[in-house]
Design a protein around this motif. Structure first.
Motif, mmCIF file in Angstrom:
data_model
loop_
_atom_site.group_PDB
_atom_site.id
_atom_site.type_symbol
_atom_site.label_atom_id
_atom_site.label_comp_id
_atom_site.label_asym_id
_atom_site.label_seq_id
_atom_site.Cartn_x
_atom_site.Cartn_y
_atom_site.Cartn_z
ATOM 1 N N LEU A 193 -3.203 -8.834 -2.319
ATOM 2 C CA LEU A 193 -2.106 -9.534 -1.670
ATOM 3 C C LEU A 193 -2.480 -9.848 -0.236
ATOM 4 O O LEU A 193 -3.104 -9.032 0.447
ATOM 5 C CB LEU A 193 -0.843 -8.659 -1.651
ATOM 6 N N LEU B 194 -1.294 -10.084 3.503
ATOM 7 C CA LEU B 194 -0.216 -9.566 4.330
ATOM 8 C C LEU B 194 0.112 -10.585 5.408
ATOM 9 O O LEU B 194 -0.772 -11.098 6.081
ATOM 10 C CB LEU B 194 -0.615 -8.236 4.968
ATOM 11 N N TRP C 129 4.385 -3.611 7.210
ATOM 12 C CA TRP C 129 4.625 -4.454 6.049
ATOM 13 C C TRP C 129 5.353 -3.613 5.006
ATOM 14 O O TRP C 129 4.938 -2.499 4.703
ATOM 15 C CB TRP C 129 3.309 -4.945 5.448
ATOM 16 N N GLY D 296 7.828 -4.129 1.253
ATOM 17 C CA GLY D 296 8.567 -4.904 0.264
ATOM 18 C C GLY D 296 8.437 -6.401 0.409
ATOM 19 O O GLY D 296 9.412 -7.122 0.225
ATOM 20 N N GLY D 297 7.273 -6.883 0.792
ATOM 21 C CA GLY D 297 7.079 -8.317 0.938
ATOM 22 C C GLY D 297 7.446 -8.853 2.304
ATOM 23 O O GLY D 297 7.155 -10.001 2.621
#
Length: 170
Positions: free
Chosen positions: A11, A13, A50, A52-53
Protein backbone atom coordinates in the motif's frame (compact mmCIF):
# COMPACT_ATOMS: atom_id res chain seq x y z
CA UNK A 1 6.16 -18.14 -4.71
CA UNK A 2 2.55 -17.40 -5.68
CA UNK A 3 1.31 -18.42 -2.20
CA UNK A 4 3.72 -15.99 -0.52
CA UNK A 5 2.80 -13.16 -2.88
CA UNK A 6 -0.90 -13.60 -2.11
CA UNK A 7 -0.28 -13.15 1.64
CA UNK A 8 0.95 -9.56 1.28
CA UNK A 9 -0.46 -6.33 -0.06
CA UNK A 10 1.69 -3.30 -0.85
CA UNK A 11 0.00 0.00 0.00
CA UNK A 12 1.14 3.55 -0.66
CA UNK A 13 0.96 5.71 2.45
CA UNK A 14 -0.36 9.23 1.92
CA UNK A 15 1.91 12.11 2.84
CA UNK A 16 2.03 15.87 3.03
CA UNK A 17 2.48 16.40 -0.70
CA UNK A 18 2.41 14.17 -3.75
CA UNK A 19 6.14 14.60 -4.42
CA UNK A 20 7.37 14.28 -0.82
CA UNK A 21 9.44 11.44 0.61
CA UNK A 22 7.41 9.25 2.98
CA UNK A 23 9.24 7.08 5.50
CA UNK A 24 7.39 4.54 7.66
CA UNK A 25 9.25 3.62 10.85
CA UNK A 26 7.02 1.31 12.92
CA UNK A 27 3.70 -0.52 12.80
CA UNK A 28 1.54 -1.46 15.80
CA UNK A 29 -0.41 -4.67 16.35
CA UNK A 30 -3.59 -2.89 15.22
CA UNK A 31 -2.04 -1.67 11.95
CA UNK A 32 -1.26 1.94 12.82
CA UNK A 33 1.98 3.20 11.23
CA UNK A 34 4.23 6.12 12.21
CA UNK A 35 6.92 7.93 10.31
CA UNK A 36 7.39 11.20 8.52
CA UNK A 37 6.80 12.90 5.20
CA UNK A 38 8.75 15.71 3.63
CA UNK A 39 12.19 16.11 2.16
CA UNK A 40 14.34 14.38 4.83
CA UNK A 41 15.14 17.59 6.74
CA UNK A 42 13.64 21.02 6.90
CA UNK A 43 10.45 22.73 7.77
CA UNK A 44 8.37 20.71 5.34
CA UNK A 45 9.04 17.44 7.20
CA UNK A 46 6.35 16.41 9.68
CA UNK A 47 5.65 13.39 11.90
CA UNK A 48 2.68 11.37 10.66
CA UNK A 49 0.36 8.69 11.96
CA UNK A 50 -1.28 6.53 9.30
CA UNK A 51 -4.42 4.67 10.45
CA UNK A 52 -7.33 3.01 8.74
CA UNK A 53 -6.56 4.56 5.37
CA UNK A 54 -6.25 8.09 6.80
CA UNK A 55 -3.27 10.15 7.88
CA UNK A 56 -2.82 12.58 10.76
CA UNK A 57 -0.07 15.20 10.91
CA UNK A 58 1.23 15.29 14.49
CA UNK A 59 2.64 18.83 14.41
CA UNK A 60 5.74 20.12 16.22
CA UNK A 61 6.75 21.34 19.64
CA UNK A 62 6.23 25.10 20.27
CA UNK A 63 8.54 27.16 18.06
CA UNK A 64 9.47 24.16 15.92
CA UNK A 65 9.09 23.47 12.22
CA UNK A 66 10.30 19.84 11.90
CA UNK A 67 9.20 16.54 13.45
CA UNK A 68 9.63 12.80 12.85
CA UNK A 69 7.82 9.90 14.54
CA UNK A 70 9.89 6.80 15.31
CA UNK A 71 7.80 4.57 17.57
CA UNK A 72 4.28 3.83 18.77
CA UNK A 73 2.60 1.38 21.07
CA UNK A 74 -0.62 -0.59 20.69
CA UNK A 75 -2.50 2.09 22.66
CA UNK A 76 -1.81 4.76 20.01
CA UNK A 77 0.87 6.72 21.88
CA UNK A 78 3.56 7.98 19.48
CA UNK A 79 7.14 9.06 20.23
CA UNK A 80 9.72 10.85 18.14
CA UNK A 81 11.73 14.03 17.70
CA UNK A 82 10.81 17.63 17.00
CA UNK A 83 12.79 20.79 16.96
CA UNK A 84 11.56 23.52 19.26
CA UNK A 85 12.46 27.18 19.61
CA UNK A 86 15.82 26.24 21.20
CA UNK A 87 16.81 22.64 20.39
CA UNK A 88 15.83 19.19 19.16
CA UNK A 89 13.68 17.39 21.72
CA UNK A 90 12.00 14.04 22.29
CA UNK A 91 8.22 14.10 22.19
CA UNK A 92 5.27 11.91 23.11
CA UNK A 93 1.95 12.34 21.31
CA UNK A 94 -1.57 11.10 21.97
CA UNK A 95 -4.86 11.90 20.28
CA UNK A 96 -6.26 13.52 23.42
CA UNK A 97 -3.18 15.46 24.58
CA UNK A 98 -1.28 16.24 21.39
CA UNK A 99 2.51 16.60 21.46
CA UNK A 100 4.48 17.07 24.69
CA UNK A 101 8.21 17.54 25.32
CA UNK A 102 9.72 14.58 27.22
CA UNK A 103 12.65 16.65 28.48
CA UNK A 104 16.33 15.85 28.99
CA UNK A 105 18.79 14.78 31.66
CA UNK A 106 19.93 17.68 33.90
CA UNK A 107 22.40 20.00 32.12
CA UNK A 108 21.46 18.62 28.67
CA UNK A 109 19.72 20.55 25.91
CA UNK A 110 18.67 17.91 23.37
CA UNK A 111 16.85 14.58 23.33
CA UNK A 112 15.30 12.05 20.95
CA UNK A 113 12.74 9.27 21.53
CA UNK A 114 12.89 6.09 19.43
CA UNK A 115 10.51 3.51 20.94
CA UNK A 116 7.69 3.04 23.45
CA UNK A 117 6.21 -0.11 24.95
CA UNK A 118 2.60 -0.71 26.00
CA UNK A 119 3.52 0.17 29.61
CA UNK A 120 4.32 3.72 28.41
CA UNK A 121 8.08 3.41 28.91
CA UNK A 122 10.07 5.34 26.29
CA UNK A 123 13.72 4.96 25.22
CA UNK A 124 16.00 7.32 23.35
CA UNK A 125 18.86 9.72 23.97
CA UNK A 126 19.69 12.86 25.91
CA UNK A 127 22.58 15.02 24.70
CA UNK A 128 24.67 17.77 26.20
CA UNK A 129 28.12 18.54 27.65
CA UNK A 130 28.73 14.91 28.68
CA UNK A 131 27.91 13.53 25.22
CA UNK A 132 24.97 11.51 23.96
CA UNK A 133 23.51 9.10 26.53
CA UNK A 134 20.92 6.35 26.28
CA UNK A 135 17.91 7.15 28.46
CA UNK A 136 14.61 5.67 29.59
CA UNK A 137 11.54 7.73 30.48
CA UNK A 138 9.23 5.76 32.80
CA UNK A 139 5.46 5.85 32.37
CA UNK A 140 5.25 8.85 34.71
CA UNK A 141 7.78 10.79 32.60
CA UNK A 142 10.83 10.53 34.91
CA UNK A 143 14.07 10.18 32.94
CA UNK A 144 16.90 7.75 33.78
CA UNK A 145 20.44 7.71 32.36
CA UNK A 146 21.15 4.18 31.11
CA UNK A 147 24.90 4.82 31.04
CA UNK A 148 27.66 4.29 28.52
CA UNK A 149 30.66 2.02 28.12
CA UNK A 150 33.87 2.91 30.03
CA UNK A 151 35.84 5.53 28.11
CA UNK A 152 32.94 6.23 25.76
CA UNK A 153 30.83 9.36 25.44
CA UNK A 154 28.01 8.03 23.24
CA UNK A 155 25.22 5.55 23.88
CA UNK A 156 21.79 5.28 22.29
CA UNK A 157 18.69 3.26 23.22
CA UNK A 158 16.64 2.25 20.18
CA UNK A 159 14.06 -0.33 21.32
CA UNK A 160 12.26 -1.52 24.46
CA UNK A 161 10.06 -4.56 25.06
CA UNK A 162 7.24 -5.20 27.54
CA UNK A 163 9.74 -6.50 30.12
CA UNK A 164 11.66 -3.19 30.06
CA UNK A 165 14.62 -4.80 28.29
CA UNK A 166 16.39 -2.16 26.19
CA UNK A 167 18.71 -2.49 23.18
CA UNK A 168 20.89 0.10 21.52
CA UNK A 169 24.49 1.04 20.80
CA UNK A 170 27.43 2.42 22.76
Amino acid sequence: ASQVASLYTVLELAGLTVDSVRIAREISANGQVVGRAGYITGSDTQALLWMGGGVETLGTLPGGDYSAAFGLNDLGKVVGTSNSANSVRAFAWTTGSGMSDLGTLPQDSGSEAFDINNRGEVVGTSSGPEGIRAVLWNSQGAIKNLGKLPGGNISRAFAINESTQVVGTA
